[in-house]
Design an enzyme around this catalytic site. Structure first.
Site, PDB file in Angstrom:
ATOM      1  N   HIS A 184     -24.568  25.501  -2.923  1.00 42.15           N
ATOM      2  CA  HIS A 184     -23.866  26.693  -3.388  1.00 42.15           C
ATOM      3  C   HIS A 184     -24.361  27.841  -2.498  1.00 42.15           C
ATOM      4  O   HIS A 184     -25.520  27.835  -2.070  1.00 42.15           O
ATOM      5  CB  HIS A 184     -24.256  27.106  -4.805  1.00 42.15           C
ATOM      6  CG  HIS A 184     -24.050  26.095  -5.886  1.00 42.15           C
ATOM      7  ND1 HIS A 184     -24.902  25.053  -6.098  1.00 42.15           N
ATOM      8  CD2 HIS A 184     -23.102  26.026  -6.858  1.00 42.15           C
ATOM      9  CE1 HIS A 184     -24.475  24.366  -7.155  1.00 42.15           C
ATOM     10  NE2 HIS A 184     -23.391  24.926  -7.623  1.00 42.15           N
ATOM     11  N   ASP A 237     -27.745  29.044  -3.573  1.00 41.82           N
ATOM     12  CA  ASP A 237     -28.920  28.167  -3.434  1.00 41.82           C
ATOM     13  C   ASP A 237     -29.672  28.487  -2.147  1.00 41.82           C
ATOM     14  O   ASP A 237     -30.888  28.420  -2.095  1.00 41.82           O
ATOM     15  CB  ASP A 237     -28.545  26.678  -3.283  1.00 41.82           C
ATOM     16  CG  ASP A 237     -27.640  26.170  -4.360  1.00 41.82           C
ATOM     17  OD1 ASP A 237     -27.711  26.697  -5.479  1.00 41.82           O
ATOM     18  OD2 ASP A 237     -26.868  25.226  -4.071  1.00 41.82           O
TER      19      ASP A 237
HETATM   20  C1  XUL Z   1     -23.169  21.673 -13.054  1.00 41.09           C
HETATM   21  C2  XUL Z   1     -22.858  20.984 -11.799  1.00 41.09           C
HETATM   22  C3  XUL Z   1     -22.814  21.838 -10.586  1.00 41.09           C
HETATM   23  C4  XUL Z   1     -21.730  21.460  -9.627  1.00 41.09           C
HETATM   24  C5  XUL Z   1     -21.572  22.390  -8.477  1.00 41.09           C
HETATM   25  O1  XUL Z   1     -23.162  20.843 -14.160  1.00 41.09           O
HETATM   26  O2  XUL Z   1     -22.696  19.794 -11.768  1.00 41.09           O
HETATM   27  O3  XUL Z   1     -24.050  21.802  -9.992  1.00 41.09           O
HETATM   28  O4  XUL Z   1     -21.931  20.190  -9.112  1.00 41.09           O
HETATM   29  O5  XUL Z   1     -21.394  23.698  -8.861  1.00 41.09           O
END
Ligand code: XUL
Ligand code: CO
Length: 437
Positions: free
Chosen positions: A100, A103
């Site tokens: 993300h 992150d």
């Molecule tokens: C949350 C989840 C996230 C997604 C990406 O449950 O799985 O980490 O994979 O935003």
């Protein structure tokens, strides 16, 4: 600088090895159905759990010991983590990662500064990608952690928040394109609701579709050709998440005419939270031609939330690989470990044990699934089970050549002629034989 000095590259040592820092099943270049294991599995590291997950829970702060995090400056820390991440992936032989925006880099005082910091850290990621050849499976944006997303992002009641989320997505698509990401994930973090007493459900869904359409338009405008994925999840953080499961998301996409632009990113623990099995969600994707990518983890069936544990359940991994192989395998997608070590597994070496466990489980699952398919174990049985549709009245039903009156005539003449056993226990025992010998 080396961060995991005591750990050298993890090697394949075969099923009889007792070395906990070796693979017993994952042998990257071994051919399965004519293709190297690594190309079937396309393992990916989740940046968030691996680099920034500190083990905090609602009852206490993080416990993770991460010596490289001791530097004070947030941007410097982010840059060091990039080096840690790539050394970690190199040592495990993982060729993809996912992240993300938030992150990899901290937020600044405003969006402009945040974007500048992000670019600076992405420069470092780009260098490490060039040095190692490690690729980006998918990028995404975190539009759920910051307090501004209290009412959601695209589905917020506040249009300023909709705009802010859109700006974040725009930037995240740009960096994903810059890093040659093969996909981009939309997980509706807070796109859901707590109560209908204050929620205009139809309007929120329209807005969610509006934002996805804008993202599709922007990708076309800048020439981002990666695959867009939606990651279904039924609940958590909100009580009712809009992207409940594959079937719900398909209905949504078809209503807004977005179905050609998106595939699914299926997460194992999200499937079980929705009351399905992991296999069910993958099969639903396969049947609808939307199997994109996978967040591999496992939940704890005694707990009602997303525990994101590393996958060690060989049955689930086998049946997941079975569906993935039947669907023709991954193209742009892969197996991302959206998994975190338990809070009490706080040493850096635990990250290695965790990934080795997940990778070995899926490698073994792949080998068993390939054998099941090669031997047509379930295919033959399924074919036989539906044989009554191959001729006579069954063939006519399938061809659309009957009316209700024809069927009534058939029922009056023959009644029910023969029923056969489903043989579930026999099949479960055969599955055991393929897994355990
Ligand atoms: C949350 C989840 C996230 C997604 C990406 O449950 O799985 O980490 O994979 O935003
Ligand atoms: Co996920």
């Amino acid at each position: 600088m080396e961060f995991f000095k005591e750990i050298s590259k993890i090697k394949y040592e075969g099923p009889n090895s007792t070395n906990p820092l070796a693979f017993r099943h994952y042998n990257p270049d071994e051919l399965v159905m004519g293709k190297p294991m690594k190309e079937h599995l396309r393992f990916s590291m989740s940046y968030w759990h691996t680099l920034t997950g500190m083990g905090a829970d609602p009852f206490g702060e993080g416990t993770a010991v991460r010596p490289w995090d001791s530097v004070e400056d947030k941007i410097e820390k982010a840059k060091i983590r990039v080096k840690v991440a790539f050394e970690f992936m190199e040592k495990l032989g993982i060729e993809y990662f996912c992240f993300h925006d938030r992150d990899v880099a901290p937020e600044g005082k405003d969006l402009a500064e945040t974007n500048k910091i992000l670019d600076e850290v992405v420069d470092e990621i780009e260098k490490e990608m060039k040095r190692t050849g490690i690729k980006l499976l998918w990028g995404t944006t975190n539009a759920f952690s910051n307090a501004r997303f209290v009412h959601g992002a695209a589905t917020s009641c506040n249009a300023d928040v909709f705009a802010y989320a859109a700006a974040q997505i725009k930037k995240a698509i740009e960096i994903t394109k810059r890093l040659n990401g093969e996909g981009y994930v939309f997980w509706g973090g807070r796109e859901g609701y707590e109560t209908l007493l204050n929620t205009n459900l139809g309007f929120e869904l329209d807005n969610l579709a509006r934002l996805l359409q804008l993202a599709v338009n922007y990708a076309e405008e800048i020439g981002f050709t990666g695959q867009f994925y939606i990651e279904p999840k039924p609940k958590e953080p909100t009580k009712h998440q809009y992207d409940f499961d594959t079937a719900t998301v398909l209905g949504f996409l078809r209503k807004y005419n977005l179905h050609d632009k998106f595939k699914m990113n299926i997460e194992a623990n999200h499937a079980t939270l929705a009351g399905h099995t992991f296999q069910h969600e993958l099969a639903m994707c396969r049947e609808n031609g939307v199997l994109g990518s996978v967040d591999a983890n496992q939940g704890d069936l005694l707990l009602g939330w997303d525990t994101d544990q590393f996958p060690t359940n060989i049955y689930d991994a086998t049946l997941a690989m079975y569906e993935i192989l039947l669907a023709g395998g991954f193209t742009t997608g892969g197996l991302n470990f959206d998994s975190k070590v338990r809070r009490a597994s706080f040493e850096p070496v635990d990250l290695f044990y965790a990934y080795i466990a997940g990778m070995d489980t899926f490698a073994k699952g792949l080998k068993v699934a390939a054998k099941l398919i090669e031997d047509r174990v379930f295919e033959n049985i399924k074919e036989e089970r539906y044989a009554s549709y191959k001729e006579g009245i069954g063939a006519k039903i399938v061809a659309g050549e009957v009316t209700l009156a024809d069927l009534e005539k058939h029922a009056l003449t023959y009644g029910i002629r023969e029923q056969k056993s489903g043989r579930q226990e026999m099949l479960e025992n055969i599955l055991n034989r393929y897994i355990f010998g």
